[in-house]
Design an enzyme around this catalytic site. Structure first.
Site, PDB file in Angstrom:
ATOM      1  N   GLU B  49     115.492  40.774 -47.762  1.00 51.39           N
ATOM      2  CA  GLU B  49     114.623  40.830 -48.939  1.00 51.39           C
ATOM      3  C   GLU B  49     114.883  42.065 -49.801  1.00 51.39           C
ATOM      4  OE1 GLU B  49     113.633  40.141 -45.883  1.00 51.39           O
ATOM      5  OE2 GLU B  49     112.391  38.327 -45.901  1.00 51.39           O
ATOM      6  N   PHE B 111      99.773  36.930 -37.250  1.00 48.17           N
ATOM      7  CA  PHE B 111     101.226  36.961 -37.171  1.00 48.17           C
ATOM      8  C   PHE B 111     101.821  37.182 -38.562  1.00 48.17           C
ATOM      9  CE2 PHE B 111     105.340  34.647 -37.285  1.00 48.17           C
ATOM     10  CZ  PHE B 111     106.048  35.546 -36.503  1.00 48.17           C
ATOM     11  N   GLN B 112     102.725  38.115 -38.672  1.00 50.44           N
ATOM     12  CA  GLN B 112     103.397  38.477 -39.924  1.00 50.44           C
ATOM     13  C   GLN B 112     102.406  38.871 -41.016  1.00 50.44           C
ATOM     14  OE1 GLN B 112     106.391  35.442 -40.851  1.00 50.44           O
ATOM     15  NE2 GLN B 112     107.871  36.651 -39.695  1.00 50.44           N
ATOM     16  N   LYS B 161      98.482  32.183 -47.998  1.00 52.69           N
ATOM     17  CA  LYS B 161      99.035  30.840 -47.811  1.00 52.69           C
ATOM     18  C   LYS B 161      98.047  29.749 -48.207  1.00 52.69           C
ATOM     19  CE  LYS B 161     101.519  28.083 -44.385  1.00 52.69           C
ATOM     20  NZ  LYS B 161     102.011  27.986 -43.006  1.00 52.69           N
ATOM     21  N   MET B 470     128.361  62.910 -50.554  1.00 51.87           N
ATOM     22  CA  MET B 470     127.551  63.890 -51.262  1.00 51.87           C
ATOM     23  C   MET B 470     126.831  64.813 -50.279  1.00 51.87           C
ATOM     24  SD  MET B 470     126.948  64.959 -54.262  1.00 51.87           S
ATOM     25  CE  MET B 470     126.824  63.914 -55.710  1.00 51.87           C
TER      26      MET B 470
END
Lengths: 131, 585
Positions: B49, B111-112, B161, B470
């Site tokens: 993502e 969950f999640q 959801k 760097m």
């Protein structure tokens, strides 16, 4: 809804706080009250240990501070006090001698005074109110 | 029309003109993906993502409109966060749609589940948690409005959801009501007049043009203003490509690794006109010594940037395009700038950029100069973060506007590959180069799959110096050459990695091979990767050492390399030179 935010900082820091608050989408208006004459108030609830002997003395203090006794129990009393933060600090320091069991205070709310003759009450630095 | 929340999202996106979204499905967002194919929206399936957020960022910047990314609840949404923070710091227009667990279980560690609106408060311009289906269209309408107007930025819309599954009446709002959001775009005429007088009176003025010029698409106005007044132009990193890099009045980039000429010009000027910049610390050197002789005009759409970092004499809160238009109309005859132009020509002469080495070592400069020649300076170049980013800023004078995309404010390694995929999809007709180091590349290289699947015509220049370059440079200069955990030598074999994704690749180790590889890669119809084996000890100069003023810029490496092939350490004030330790293998 209006919030009062107390900011401790330089003029540029306070300015930056105001600008950043304006970036919060919900914020409609920010007033920097640092330069204004304001009325500031706080409310505190203080539960103090007390017995028959000390109660009159506490009541006297409550009277002088124009506070109120809102609950009396066997071993304690609860005092409600409003005023500017210095007044509340001062009452708390006097009540410490009796034994403070619990203490809660709201933090400052502030409002600019109306336009008119100069008031003697000084403004505290850095109160910013957010609507 | 009665439809569910998921369809409302899609209808709203279509109403906002969205044609491409970047995302990856998961449990909570499945109702949305279920209906997505019914709409004329091209979904780009990313591999992580973070890639979706960077692609939306690159897409947004290249197109000038909003880039959209999507993720599921919990880990999906949280993987977006660095990309949102990046978009926030660089004012990129991004809308992120995330699903969350059902409203009935929010707060129960389902969950999640993650409180993504809580997590993203500091890294978004605004966010929404939509609790009812009928609130979906106005939330998305407001999100797009916020993302693309004023100072652009990322906006997240989190939809549980069950809200996606609930049916409701759909009507896309035609207006929005946000009383607390009303960016000033029109400049104040009094301030414009004041600024104009300062400009007319200035004998040694400079313009520092930043990202705001690109965001407000004011490059024509900037050019017209400079043609009219003759004021020299300096760019910030993100301002690059807002002014033609081959113009006589152009001095290059300002700041830590800007041109010495630009640094000295700002130090010596009597007027700084900051256009769409935020006077960032990397660009300004030590603030207390910034442009000590100058008055400052600051044009920016974000009032919070005015006076934040440097004192301002004339603030103009406005859209850069409108402010420049107003100034073009208002500014009358200026002072004769010939002596100043002569001074600047002297500075340019005195401080050219360091030359690439001619002893066989491959420098970033060889590669970027060749890339410029091969594209005639007209490519869209997306850079990652680190040494190569600074070399591109120095060695690639952009000739077309809005052609430089980089992670400036946040400095997000791994930004370039996904962002260049987004930029490609926004402007598929342009020539695209993605410049990336071996460190940053390994942070998001999974998106090579998207690059391949989309047959995106992006050429990757992989600058492999086997170091976090760097950081190594800083360890050399400021930590007495104590190289700790910067050695990236060894795996992977980038040639095999490219071939695993079916992407043709080249490896170049000497300067003589650069041109052929670039030409061959550009002849490929789709993606291609060239791995350049860069001199591991190449340092970026000029350099304004942190805590020093622009006038103290070190124009080039002061100590030539010794016979043993190792570069002696540059002496920093107060630091004793220390011999370089050998590479640990």
């Amino acid at each position: 809804m209006r919030l009062t935010v107390v900011v401790d900082g330089s003029r540029t820091a306070v300015e930056q706080v105001v600008k950043q608050l304006y970036k919060v989408v919900e914020v409609r208006k920010v007033s920097d009250l640092s330069e204004d004459k304001t009325v500031e108030r706080e409310l505190a609830l203080i539960k103090v240990t007390s017995n028959r002997n000390t109660r009159p003395e506490i009541m006297q203090l409550v009277d002088i501070y124009r506070a109120r006794m809102v609950d009396i129990a066997l071993g304690s009393v609860m005092i409600e006090v409003t005023g500017d933060p210095e007044k509340i600090d001062s009452l708390i320091s006097l009540l410490k001698g009796f034994g403070i069991k619990e203490l809660v205070r709201t933090g400052v709310v502030a409002m600019a005074r109306g336009v008119g003759p100069k008031e003697a009450v000084p403004a505290r630095d850095g109160a910013v109110s957010v609507v | 029309m009665k439809i569910n929340g998921a369809r409302m999202v899609c209808e709203s996106l279509v109403a906002e003109g969205v044609r491409t979204v970047f995302g990856l499905p998961g449990g909570a967002i499945m109702p949305l993906y279920d209906v997505l194919p019914d709409y004329p929206i091209n979904h780009v399936l990313v591999r992580h993502e973070q890639g979706a957020a960077h692609m939306a960022d690159g897409y947004g910047r290249a197109s000038g409109d909003v880039g959209v990314c999507m993720a599921t609840s919990g880990p999906g949404a949280i993987n977006l966060v660095v990309g949102l923070a990046n978009a926030m710091m660089d004012s990129a227009p991004v809308v992120a749609i995330t699903a969350n667990v059902a409203t009935s279980v929010i707060g129960s560690d389902a969950f999640q589940e993650a409180d993504i609106t809580g997590v993203t408060i500091p890294v978004t311009k605004h966010n929404f948690l939509v609790r009812r289906a009928q609130d979906v269209p106005p939330a998305i309408k407001e999100a797009f409005h916020l993302a693309r107007t004023g100072r652009p930025g990322p906006v997240l819309v989190d939809i549980p959801k069950d809200v996606l599954q609930t049916e409701g009446e759909f009507a896309y709002p035609t207006s929005i009501s946000m009383p607390g959001y009303n960016p000033t775009t029109q400049p104040n005429t009094v301030q414009v007049r004041k600024a104009a007088r300062l400009i007319e009176d200035a004998r040694r003025p400079v313009i520092i043009a930043g990202h705001g010029v690109l965001i407000s698409r004011a490059w024509d106005e900037l050019l017209a203003f400079v043609e009219k007044t003759g004021i020299p132009v300096i760019n910030t990193l993100l301002g690059l490509s807002s002014f033609p890099g081959d113009h006589d009045r152009f001095l290059g980039m300002l700041g830590m690794h800007g041109t010495a000429c630009a640094c000295h010009a700002v130090d010596q000027c009597d007027l700084v006109m900051g256009v769409g910049i935020r006077f960032d610390d990397r660009a300004m050197g030590k603030y207390s010594a910034f442009a000590p002789h100058a008055k400052v005009i600051h044009i920016d759409i974000d009032p919070a940037e005015i006076g934040k970092n440097v004192r301002t004499d004339v603030p103009i809160v406005a859209d850069c395009k409108r402010a420049l238009q107003a100034l073009i109309a208002e500014v009358g005859p200026c002072q004769d700038l010939t002596p100043w132009h002569e001074r600047i020509a002297e500075l340019k002469n005195q401080y050219p950029l360091p030359k690439p080495p001619s002893d066989g070592r491959l420098s970033h400069r060889h590669v970027i100069q060749e890339m410029w020649r091969a594209t005639e300076g007209k490519a869209i170049v997306v850079t990652d973060v680190g040494q190569h980013q600074m070399f591109v800023a120095q060695e690639f004078p952009f000739l077309t506007p809005n052609a430089h995309i980089s992670s400036g404010g946040l400095g997000t390694m791994g930004f370039s590959l996904p962002a260049s995929i987004g930029a490609y999809l926004a402007r598929p007709d342009a020539t695209h180069w993605c410049c990336v180091g071996d460190g940053g590349f390994q942070m998001t290289s999974q998106e090579l799959a998207v690059l391949k699947n989309r047959r995106a015509n992006v050429k990757i220049a992989l600058f492999n110096n086997q170091f976090l370059g760097m950081v190594r440079q800083w360890q050399q200069l400021f930590y007495k050459g104590n190289y700790v955990e910067v050695d990236l030598s060894g795996p992977p074999d980038f040639q095999k990695l490219a071939s695993a994704y079916g992407i043709p690749s080249w490896q170049v180790e000497d300067p003589g091979g650069v041109a052929d590889a670039v030409r061959e890669a550009m002849a490929e119809p789709g993606p291609a990767l060239i791995e350049f084996l860069i001199d591991p000890y190449e340092n970026v100069f000029p350099m304004v050492v942190p805590g020093t003023a622009l006038s103290e810029v070190i124009p080039f490496e002061t100590h030539p390399r010794g016979d043993d092939g190792q570069q002696p350490i540059h002496v920093q004030p107060g630091h004793q030179p220390v011999p370089l330790p050998g590479l640990r293998h």
